[in-house]
Design an enzyme around this catalytic site. Sequence first.
Site: not given
Length: 379
Positions: A47, A100, A173, A198
């Site tokens: 982690r 978004y 973004d 994406k």
Amino acid sequence: MAFDSLAVHAGQSADPGTGAVIPPVHFSTTYVQDGIGNLRAGYEYGRSGNPTRTALEEQVAALEGGRHGVSFASGLAAEDALLRAALRPGDEVLLGNDVYGGTYRLLSRILGPWGVSLRVVDMSDLEAVAAAIAVRAPQILWVETPSNPLLRVTDIAGLARLGHEAGALVVVDNTFASPALQRPLAHGADVVVHSTTKYLGGHSDVVGGALVLNDDALAEQVRFLQFAAGAVSGPMDAWLTSRGIKTLGLRMQRHSENALALARFLHEDDRVDRVYYPGLPTHPGHDIAAAQMSAFGGIVSVALADAASARRFAESTRLFQLAESLGGVESLVNHPDEMTHASVRGTELAVPAEVVRLSVGIESLDDLRADLDQALSAR
């Protein structure tokens, strides 16, 4: 190195033990220590760190021209870590009015009850942004450019100037453009956000997110939150994203070429009411896009006569597959009002029901054009 060379080589050194050209995928959850607290290369637990994830973070940072790259399990996980690192109860985000839907949902429904407020403004109108800042200075200016799904274009340098004069963090973004076409840090932005699902991954087979920034203190806070909350990308996800990035420059060139040709075709078709694509000279943000982008990207949105026409068109394509998401090598069609942006219906970010979004892939242009032509004629 030039962009395409960085995409192939940044963070991707040959394996020192075997000479393997492709770095191995490190699946280990824990790492042997050379004495208590004496960590090999800084790794102790999956982690907190993983060599495959580190390689991806170096790769993404290099492409965006930033000092720090941080890889997450999703784009929203990246956004959440950044927002919680940078904000406190009582702070405010000034948000673009065409972002978004998941970003708006995160701010309004998750961070809102925590005490973070938001206001919405058209970020492509710098006078409107300046007026909004004059009313009350926000802690963050958050913009997508080009935006999702109406492809509004914001002058990043102008926005950065306004934000920094007000003491705000400027976040861009860059998912739609990718660093192959646009590098917001070079225009004055403080943080770049990606849904690596994406264009960076590029093959519709991995979910992920990333942040790139230069501020050492903020990067340390983001990494602590990533470690403490655990929204890390897994090793196979990181490896798949790194593999996708290696062809990013080539893919974005083809996406952009196909999208521009289809946008011109649709613009001349009287069955289409409006085409949203910054590569068209008629687009209100065309000049700014031409100045800060090297090409115009692979997303084209169109407005049909009404919602029924938009729905019929979206359900009539054959090569363009009806699905959410974008940025893969295959072409997708999406009706935002009922799909990706359903969560912002009835808000300032609502997408007109007559709009359809096309994620233009790398297939044959003739085949793509023929598919749109037959879908526009569907009854």
